[in-house]
Design a protein around this motif. Sequence first.
Motif, PDB file in Angstrom:
ATOM      1  N   VAL A 164      -3.382   2.821 -10.076  1.00 56.73           N
ATOM      2  CA  VAL A 164      -2.087   3.484 -10.009  1.00 56.73           C
ATOM      3  C   VAL A 164      -1.543   3.397  -8.591  1.00 56.73           C
ATOM      4  O   VAL A 164      -2.243   3.724  -7.621  1.00 56.73           O
ATOM      5  CB  VAL A 164      -2.198   4.967 -10.419  1.00 56.73           C
ATOM      6  N   PRO A 214       1.544   5.037  -6.594  1.00 57.65           N
ATOM      7  CA  PRO A 214       2.734   5.873  -6.507  1.00 57.65           C
ATOM      8  C   PRO A 214       3.707   5.222  -5.531  1.00 57.65           C
ATOM      9  O   PRO A 214       3.308   4.771  -4.453  1.00 57.65           O
ATOM     10  CB  PRO A 214       2.186   7.197  -5.950  1.00 57.65           C
ATOM     11  N   ARG A 244       8.721   8.164 -12.948  1.00 61.26           N
ATOM     12  CA  ARG A 244       8.118   9.496 -12.966  1.00 61.26           C
ATOM     13  C   ARG A 244       8.766  10.421 -13.994  1.00 61.26           C
ATOM     14  O   ARG A 244       8.081  11.153 -14.721  1.00 61.26           O
ATOM     15  CB  ARG A 244       8.254  10.119 -11.566  1.00 61.26           C
ATOM     16  N   LYS A 300       4.267  13.322  -3.738  1.00 63.61           N
ATOM     17  CA  LYS A 300       3.284  12.339  -4.159  1.00 63.61           C
ATOM     18  C   LYS A 300       2.328  12.902  -5.196  1.00 63.61           C
ATOM     19  O   LYS A 300       1.977  12.240  -6.180  1.00 63.61           O
ATOM     20  CB  LYS A 300       2.500  11.852  -2.945  1.00 63.61           C
ATOM     21  N   LEU A 357       0.986  11.456  -8.944  1.00 69.21           N
ATOM     22  CA  LEU A 357      -0.408  11.206  -9.305  1.00 69.21           C
ATOM     23  C   LEU A 357      -0.796  12.010 -10.539  1.00 69.21           C
ATOM     24  O   LEU A 357      -1.512  11.511 -11.416  1.00 69.21           O
ATOM     25  CB  LEU A 357      -1.328  11.549  -8.135  1.00 69.21           C
ATOM     26  N   TRP A 358      -0.358  13.239 -10.605  1.00 65.43           N
ATOM     27  CA  TRP A 358      -0.666  14.101 -11.754  1.00 65.43           C
ATOM     28  C   TRP A 358      -0.099  13.501 -13.038  1.00 65.43           C
ATOM     29  O   TRP A 358      -0.796  13.360 -14.044  1.00 65.43           O
ATOM     30  CB  TRP A 358      -0.101  15.498 -11.504  1.00 65.43           C
ATOM     31  N   SER A 405       0.660  10.488 -13.610  1.00 66.01           N
ATOM     32  CA  SER A 405       0.104   9.170 -13.916  1.00 66.01           C
ATOM     33  C   SER A 405      -1.064   9.243 -14.893  1.00 66.01           C
ATOM     34  O   SER A 405      -1.354   8.261 -15.583  1.00 66.01           O
ATOM     35  CB  SER A 405      -0.355   8.468 -12.627  1.00 66.01           C
ATOM     36  N   PHE A 463      -6.388   5.110  -7.203  1.00 65.13           N
ATOM     37  CA  PHE A 463      -5.084   5.303  -6.582  1.00 65.13           C
ATOM     38  C   PHE A 463      -4.990   4.462  -5.316  1.00 65.13           C
ATOM     39  O   PHE A 463      -5.923   4.427  -4.505  1.00 65.13           O
ATOM     40  CB  PHE A 463      -4.864   6.777  -6.232  1.00 65.13           C
ATOM     41  N   ASP A 515      -2.016   3.591  -2.207  1.00 66.31           N
ATOM     42  CA  ASP A 515      -0.677   3.779  -1.660  1.00 66.31           C
ATOM     43  C   ASP A 515       0.082   2.462  -1.671  1.00 66.31           C
ATOM     44  O   ASP A 515      -0.508   1.387  -1.467  1.00 66.31           O
ATOM     45  CB  ASP A 515      -0.746   4.331  -0.245  1.00 66.31           C
ATOM     46  N   GLY A 527      -5.066   7.664   1.054  1.00 65.91           N
ATOM     47  CA  GLY A 527      -4.481   7.549  -0.275  1.00 65.91           C
ATOM     48  C   GLY A 527      -5.173   6.562  -1.184  1.00 65.91           C
ATOM     49  O   GLY A 527      -4.722   6.333  -2.313  1.00 65.91           O
ATOM     50  N   PHE A 545      -3.279  19.799  -9.323  1.00 69.49           N
ATOM     51  CA  PHE A 545      -2.729  18.827  -8.382  1.00 69.49           C
ATOM     52  C   PHE A 545      -1.628  19.475  -7.549  1.00 69.49           C
ATOM     53  O   PHE A 545      -0.557  19.781  -8.075  1.00 69.49           O
ATOM     54  CB  PHE A 545      -2.120  17.640  -9.138  1.00 69.49           C
ATOM     55  N   GLU A 591      -4.408  15.210  -1.544  1.00 75.40           N
ATOM     56  CA  GLU A 591      -5.717  14.626  -1.223  1.00 75.40           C
ATOM     57  C   GLU A 591      -6.715  15.673  -0.742  1.00 75.40           C
ATOM     58  O   GLU A 591      -7.885  15.672  -1.150  1.00 75.40           O
ATOM     59  CB  GLU A 591      -5.570  13.511  -0.176  1.00 75.40           C
TER      60      GLU A 591
END
Length: 314
Positions: free
Chosen positions: A38, A40, A94, A107, A111-112, A114, A125, A127, A197, A211, A218
Motif C-alpha cells: 500500500v 498512501p 480514499r 496519513k 492507512l486505516w 486501506s 506500507f 511512503d 513509513g 489508527f 506510526e
Amino acid sequence: MLEEVERWLATRSWSVADIPQHRVLAAKRATGQSVSVVLPALNEEPTVGDIVATIRRDLVERTPLVDEIVVVDSGSTDRTAEVAAAAGARVVHRDTILPRIPALPGKGEVLWRSLLATDGDVVCFVDADLRDFSSDFVVGTVGPLLTDPGIDLVKAMYDRPLGQAPGEGGRVTELVARPLLNMHWPRLAGFVQPLGGEYAARRSLLERLPFPVGYGVELGMLVDALHLSGLDALAQVDVGVRRHRHQDSQALGRMAAAIYRTAQLRLARGHLLRPTLTQFERTTTGFEPRTYQVDTEERPPMLDITEYTSRRVA
C-alpha cells in the motif's frame, strides 16, 4: 537495569541480506500467505510511478512475491493517480473506501481505510515520496513475516541523509519520538526509525489496532503493537538508505505536536483537552500567529467496522 536495556536494544534486528529473496519466496509458497503493498499518496506525481514500477518489475514480474500494489490517493491535485495507474498500481481514492464515514485529512486515515481496499494476509506500507527506491524496502519488511510465524510487525531501518549531510534526517524522530519512547516505552528504544513509513504487518494485527488519523500513526501503531503482541513479535530490518522529500520546519512542528499528542493519549486516555499548536510567520507587518488544531482523532480497530467484518464472512 543496563543489561536489560541492552537486551531490549538487541532484539529482533537484521539486515535485508540476512533473509535472501529466494528464502522469502519459498516461505510464501509454503505458507500460502498473500502480500499487499500500500502506498498512501497525496500529490506525489514525481516519485510514485518509479516506486510502483520498481515493485511491479522486481516483485510481481521477476519474482512473484507481491500479490497486489494499491495506491490510495487522498485527494491529489496533480497526476499522482494517472502516473500510479500507468506504472501498474490499482489506484483507489480514499473517499470511495467506507463512504458512510466521512474521511478526515491525514496519513493514518488513509492507512486505516486501506485495510478495506486490500486482501493480503501481510500488508506492507511504503511512503510515496521516496527517491532512488529499492525493492529491498518491501522484501526486507515482508521477509521476516513470511519466514517466522512469531513476528507480527517489521519496521525498516536505514540511513536518512538530509541533503548532503548523512544522518541528519529524521529530525522529529530524534527530537520528539525517540525521547518519548525512551522515557515511557523503553522496550521500544531499540527501534532505529520508529516513525519511518516503510513497514509491514500481519493483517491479523492491523485489524485490531486503532489508527491515529494523522502523523501520529506510526508511533501509535508501534506502542499499541507492543501491548497487543509483545516485544518479541516486533522486528526491524536494515534496508540501506532512504531518500525522500523533506518538509519545512513548520510542517515538522505540526508533525511533532501530533506525535506528542498520540503519546499523551496512550499515557492518559480520556483525560486531556483537545490541543492546538501556535506557530509564527513573518509578514510585512511583523510576526503573525498561525494556530492549528493538533490531530487527535483515532479510528477504531477495523474489526469494529461492520463493512470489514461482513467482507471477511463473505
